[in-house]
Structures are given as C-alpha cells and as structure tokens.
Design an enzyme around this catalytic site. Structure first.
Site, mmCIF file in Angstrom:
data_model
loop_
_atom_site.group_PDB
_atom_site.id
_atom_site.type_symbol
_atom_site.label_atom_id
_atom_site.label_comp_id
_atom_site.label_asym_id
_atom_site.label_seq_id
_atom_site.Cartn_x
_atom_site.Cartn_y
_atom_site.Cartn_z
ATOM 1 C CB CYS A 2 -13.409 -5.871 -3.038
ATOM 2 S SG CYS A 2 -13.888 -5.790 -4.769
ATOM 3 N NE ARG A 27 -8.302 -5.411 0.315
ATOM 4 C CZ ARG A 27 -7.160 -6.012 -0.007
ATOM 5 N NH1 ARG A 27 -6.042 -5.643 0.570
ATOM 6 N NH2 ARG A 27 -7.135 -6.983 -0.884
ATOM 7 C CD1 TRP A 74 -11.429 0.168 -7.754
ATOM 8 C CD2 TRP A 74 -10.810 -1.795 -8.626
ATOM 9 N NE1 TRP A 74 -10.659 0.422 -8.869
ATOM 10 C CE2 TRP A 74 -10.275 -0.761 -9.421
ATOM 11 C CE3 TRP A 74 -10.562 -3.108 -8.989
ATOM 12 C CZ2 TRP A 74 -9.484 -1.004 -10.542
ATOM 13 C CZ3 TRP A 74 -9.787 -3.359 -10.106
ATOM 14 C CH2 TRP A 74 -9.253 -2.317 -10.873
ATOM 15 C CG ASN A 100 -10.690 -9.032 -3.301
ATOM 16 O OD1 ASN A 100 -10.653 -8.592 -4.441
ATOM 17 N ND2 ASN A 100 -9.706 -8.854 -2.426
ATOM 18 N N GLY A 101 -12.102 -10.467 -6.189
ATOM 19 C CA GLY A 101 -11.500 -11.263 -7.261
ATOM 20 C C GLY A 101 -12.499 -11.496 -8.371
ATOM 21 C CD GLU A 489 6.632 6.681 -8.052
ATOM 22 O OE1 GLU A 489 6.346 5.967 -9.028
ATOM 23 O OE2 GLU A 489 5.969 6.706 -7.006
ATOM 24 C CE LYS A 493 2.868 7.989 -6.585
ATOM 25 N NZ LYS A 493 3.376 6.668 -6.206
ATOM 26 C CD GLU A 496 -1.149 6.676 -8.294
ATOM 27 O OE1 GLU A 496 -1.637 5.628 -7.894
ATOM 28 O OE2 GLU A 496 -0.019 7.057 -7.937
ATOM 29 C CG HIS A 512 14.739 11.608 -30.619
ATOM 30 N ND1 HIS A 512 15.495 11.685 -31.764
ATOM 31 C CD2 HIS A 512 15.614 11.551 -29.594
ATOM 32 C CE1 HIS A 512 16.780 11.656 -31.445
ATOM 33 N NE2 HIS A 512 16.885 11.587 -30.129
ATOM 34 C CE LYS A 611 -1.176 0.949 -1.150
ATOM 35 N NZ LYS A 611 -0.326 2.021 -1.671
#
Ligand code: M6R
Length: 616
Positions: A2, A27, A74, A100-101, A489, A493, A496, A512, A611
C-alpha cells in the site's frame, strides 16, 4: 502493498496528502483515504476506488488542517470497500492509523479487543492498531504507540495521528515495507517512497527496521521500538539525512499517456546510467562501493539466482550467461518457493538476489535464509535504502530511476545490464578462456542504448501487429536458449497488461503436451534470434504451422528464411546472441503495451496487482 503519506507543518495538509497519494497509486489502488486534524477535530474521508474517487468525495468539502495522513490500498485483510479503506480509527475516534503490511496475530488481537469492548468496524488488521493505541493511551502519545507496537507481530509500516496531539505524527516500520521521512523547513513528510517526496523536499531519512519516528513541524526524533540492546536510544534524524538529487517531477508522467510507455522509452537512458563509470575503457568493470572480495569470488562453487516475477526472468538470462563463461553450476530459483524448501546451502554459494523494489517479501526472506546458512549474497536492486539493499552483503544498484507502472520494463533491462556487469566482475577473478567473447560483449554493451533506440523507432510496426493480436484470447510464446526466458517475460507482460491468456514454453517442449492445445488460428509468437539454435527453432515453427496456428516470429533484421516460408515476422536489430534479450524484450514490452491499449485495459494499474509485493 500500500502507499502511505503523512504531513505535519503549517500549510494545508490535504493538497500535500492528495499529491502524495497520486504519486503512490502504483502501490495499491483499490481504495484510498485521508485523515486530517483541524485542531483537536479528527476528520476522516475514505472510500473504495482510486485516488480520483477520493478526490471527487473531497471536492465539495475539503478538509482543513495542517496535519494529516493518507493511504492508497492493495487489499490483504478484507475486500476493497469504504469501511475497509484506511485510515482506521479507534472506538471514540481519537486516533487514526494508516498501515502497509500485515499483523500476523490479528485474529487473537481481534477477539481480545472485542472482549474489551472495542467497536471494531472493519475486517482489516490495521484497525486493531488504532484500538491498541487508544487502550494504552494515558496522555503520552509516543508511549501509547510504543506499547501498541509491542503487541503486534508481522511485517509493517504505519503512521498514527491523534486528535490529542494535533502537531505530531508517529511512524514505525518493521521488516520489509518501506517508510521514508522527508525533512522540510518547518514541515515534515512521511511516505512509502522517496520519489513521491521530491516535489516537497530533497532531504530524506530512511527509517530502519524496528524504528519509530516522532514527527513535529520542526523536528524528527528516531527511536528503536523493538530491538535489543539499545531500546530507548534517541538519535536525531538530522544525523542520517540523505540528499537525493532527483527532479521534482520524477514521479509524474511527463506528457505520456501511461507510465509504462514512458518507462519503456526511458530504457536507453536506464541502460546508459547503469553502465556509466562501471564498464571501463579496457573492458574491466568497477562497481562503486561494491565490496565483494576476489577471494570470495574465487572460492565460489555455485551461483544461485533468487527472485520473483520479471526479476526471476533476469536470473534465467543470467544462467545462460554465467554457466558457459564462468564454468560454474548456476541455479535459478523462484524465491516464494525456495524460502520454504530445505535447500543445501553452504559457504561457497554465491547468491544473487534480484529485485526492482528491494521490498519483495519472498525475496528478502529467502535471502535471510541463505545468509543463515553461510552463503554470500549480492543484491541487484533499483531502490537505494530498500530492505534488500540493507540485508544483502554486497549491492549492485541498477540505475533505472523510479519505476511506477506495475509492469516492470526499464528495471528489467537495467537488471539484464547489471547481470552482464556482474558476470564481467566475477570473470575478472576467475580463470576462464573467454576474453575474446567478453571483449565483444563489452563493445555490444556500449551500443545497447542505441539498439534499444532502433527498437523504439519500430513502434508503428509493433503497434499494427498488436492490433491483430488484441482479438486473440490465447497466445503461446516459444523460444530456445536465451530466447526462452524472454518468451516467458513477453508472456508475463502480455497477461499483466492486456489480460490475454498467455503461456510461454521452451519451443522443444511443445510436442510433449502443449501442442494438443493448438488449433487453426491459435496465436503463437516464436522468438528465433539465437543463431546457434536457429535451425532447430525453424523446425519447431514448422510443427506449429502444421497445426495451422497463426505464427509470428521475432527474427534478426537480416534473416529472411521464415518470411519466405510465409511466416509473419517482427524484426529486431541483429546483436550478439548474448545481448539479444534486450532488444527482444523491448519489442515484446511494446507489443503488450499496445495490446493492452487496444483492449482498453488499465495499463499502469492492472487489476489485482500491485507494484511490489511485501506480503507472502
Ligand atoms: O520488485 P521486484 O523486482 O522484487 O518484483 C518482483 C515481481 O513482483 C515483479 O517483477 C512483477 O512480476 C512485475 N509486476 C512484472 O511486471
């Protein structure tokens, strides 16, 4: 994670808080709120939604007062809703908290506080802290916060305001979530990150683990709340002030429609900055303040890359580079899994932890575990003062500048450059027979910014391809050798940013199992830029074509074989194979970006993501 912001001074607090929250939205962005003290009146406005929704609520009745705290969330405990948004207050509304946390003992606390008669309004763990402070309060704000801090377990950063002390804020931090104090003239700021403070002050103090800070307009006192043996030590913050020379608008979009595009276009600069003064004329590497001793390098028997998400892909690239040149076994580990394993780690292990934020809880915890077992840890991180940079034994900073968009772009290319620098540093102290290759790579590294400029000039072609890809719901990325981590990657991307389902595979692995999913028209993006394995890749593309998939190949600009076979191509500049991940990934970043735009997605703040991830 956050975003936290706080102000105490003589100006109106609300504009400062809102500006801070706007630059901290990366955040967390599912709810937002502020608490402002007007004398002894504590006013709280908060809501589910973004900072803009909060601004709309405040438009008609702005809060007056020159002390306040703000938060952008968040969600971890409790869904995003008005009542779960921060700040949270105690039963009587005397104290307000932003946090935050996570408080790990919140279930026990909740039961106990309810039994003690507290009116608990939300599902959050944060609110419990406001009640704890209130229960401990006997006229001494600092003592009450300290007593409350003694009752919570976990990893957190928080700021508390009280209507009994309208010119004071108290901030505290334990473990990973960051907290930075901004020192002004007759005013003080507190924030989750340095860049959001730059428009107010360039003088900052980074709060350390287990510290609390008491902020008044003229003073900041830093104290330890939880660490033996020096509890009670008071250290004036001005002894630890850092001057940060970043422009005031560093956390702003600067005319770009999205931070992601701005950050993609900043990559030539990020590459130049990360190399600056480090790659010497003679090809040797000198990394400032880098203390990794030659004897430790010579003693190393294994390298382990540790990281999450995009940073994990940088580790995978590192494996392809380090193994042949250093002739060392290399492991690449996802930190969130590794930290719960029982890995065999010893004194001869060199662990390279990669993290843009330096805050990722899984990476930091994994690092602590390997350190307990005697390994040496080198951190590659973008954030000065971050937890990882303080926990690691040696640090190589990427110099990408603050990365705001949730999707990592410039930090990744800077990580790739840093991995090359570290490779060269290690090679200086180990016997090897790759002088010529390292010389060529040195030349290539110096030209890499220009190569990325060339990719950026191809944006129109990439955008046109993105317009076609945007209508697909499933995309497969395939590649071999150094194209494989970049396939991963590119796939990350794309999912997301555009919410298109996408997966990445080593091209040889499709047969396979996954080949069963291909049907006429399925989109496949095949990376074919590794010269050693090019022909094998062509065979894999043929296998896919035989299933009538819609294939587009990423190929060096002078390669025409696939086009002659009727395969659509995206061309990338021809560089040494070991440097190809950089132009390739920039191409795929632009592809994901334009797909996301074409699909009308929230580019900088994709749903459900934040983030950096300071929770497990
Ligand atoms: O800050 P870190 O580099 O440790 O973050 C690791 C991942 O959370 C991060 O790379 C994530 O995967 C990005 N959103 C990818 O774009």
């Amino acid at each position: 994670m956050c975003g936290i912001v706080g102000y105490v001074g003589s100006e109106a607090a609300l504009p400062v808080l809102m500006a801070g929250l706007t630059s901290l939205t990366y955040r967390g962005y599912d709810s937002a709120g502020v608490a402002v003290l007007d004398g002894s009146t504590l006013q709280v406005v908060k809501c589910a939604g973004k900072v803009a929704d909060l601004a709309a609520r405040l438009a008609d009745s702005p809060l007056s007062g020159s002390t306040g705290i703000g938060h952008t969330r968040w969600a971890t405990h409790g869904e995003p809703s008005d009542v779960n948004a921060h700040p949270h207050i105690d039963t009587r509304g005397d104290f307000a908290v932003v946090h935050n946390g996570i408080f790990e003992n919140s279930s026990d606390l909740r039961e106990r506080l309810r039994a003690q008669g507290c009116l608990i309004r939300s599902q959050t763990d944060t609110e419990l802290f406001a009640h704890l402070v209130s229960l401990h309060y006997r006229g001494d704000f600092e003592a009450a916060v300290k007593a409350a801090l003694a009752e919570v377990k976990g990893s957190f950063a928080l700021v508390v305001a009280s209507r009994f002390h309208p010119s004071t804020l108290i901030a505290a931090k334990l473990d990973t979530p960051p907290l930075v104090i901004g020192i002004g003239a007759g005013e003080m700021f507190v924030s989750s990150d340095i860049s959001s403070l730059m428009r107010f002050t360039k003088r900052v103090v980074i709060l350390e683990d287990g510290e609390m800070a008491v902020l008044t307009p003229k003073n900041v006192l830093v104290d330890l709340f939880r660490a033996e043996p020096v509890v009670g030590r008071r250290r004036p913050a001005n002894e630890r002030v850092l001057s940060v020379d970043w422009p005031a608008d560093i956390a702003e979009r600067g005319g770009y429609p999205h931070f992601m595009l701005k950050e993609i276009e900043e990559q030539p600069r990020a590459i130049r900055d990360t190399l600056r003064d480090r790659l010497l004329e003679d090809g040797r590497v000198a990394i400032e303040d880098f203390t990794l001793a030659p004897a430790t390098v010579r003693r190393a028997r294994r390298v382990i890359f540790l990281s999450c998400g995009t940073a994990y892909h940088a580790g995978l690239v590192g494996q392809y580079l380090f193994e042949p040149i250093l002739n060392l076994p290399v492991q690449v580990e996802i930190a969130s899994e590794f930290r719960y394993r029982q890995p065999v780690i010893g004194l001869d292990d060199l662990v390279v932890a990669i993290s843009q934020s330096g805050e990722t809880a899984d990476t930091v915890s994994a690092v602590r575990r390997v350190q307990e077992r005697g390994a040496t840890v080198v951190a590659i991180t973008n954030v000065i003062g971050s937890t990882l940079s303080r926990v690691a034994d040696h640090v190589l900073f990427t110099r990408a500048g603050p990365e705001i968009a949730v999707a990592s772009t410039k930090a990744f290319t800077a990580q790739l450059v840093a991995v090359h620098l570290l490779l060269r540093y290690l090679a200086q102290y180990r016997p090897h027979q790759h002088e010529k290759l390292l010389y060529q790579l040195g030349l290539g590294l110096r030209q890499l910014d220009g190569v990325v400029e060339q990719v950026l000039q191809r944006t129109a072609t990439i955008q046109a391809f993105a317009a076609q890809l945007a209508s697909h719901e499933d995309v497969y990325f395939i590649g071999r050798n150094l194209d494989e981590p970049i396939a991963r990657e590119g796939s990350l991307k794309l999912k997301e940013i555009s919410y298109i389902h996408s997966e990445a595979y080593p091209a040889g692995e499709l047969k396979h199992g996954t080949l069963a999913l291909l049907s006429p028209g399925t989109a496949v993006i095949a990376l074919a830029t590794q010269s050693d394995i090019y022909e094998k890749m062509v065979s894999n593309i043929q296998e896919v074509l035989a299933r009538k998939a819609w294939v587009t190949a990423l190929v060096p600009e002078d390669e025409s074989e696939l086009e002659a076979m009727g395969v659509g191509t995206l061309r990338v500049p021809r560089v040494n194979d070991l440097l190809a991940p950089v132009p390739n990934v920039v191409t795929l970043q632009l592809l994901a970006y334009h797909c996301g735009v074409a699909r009308g997605c929230e580019i900088d703040q994709p749903r459900n993501l934040a983030k950096s991830v300071t929770v497990e």
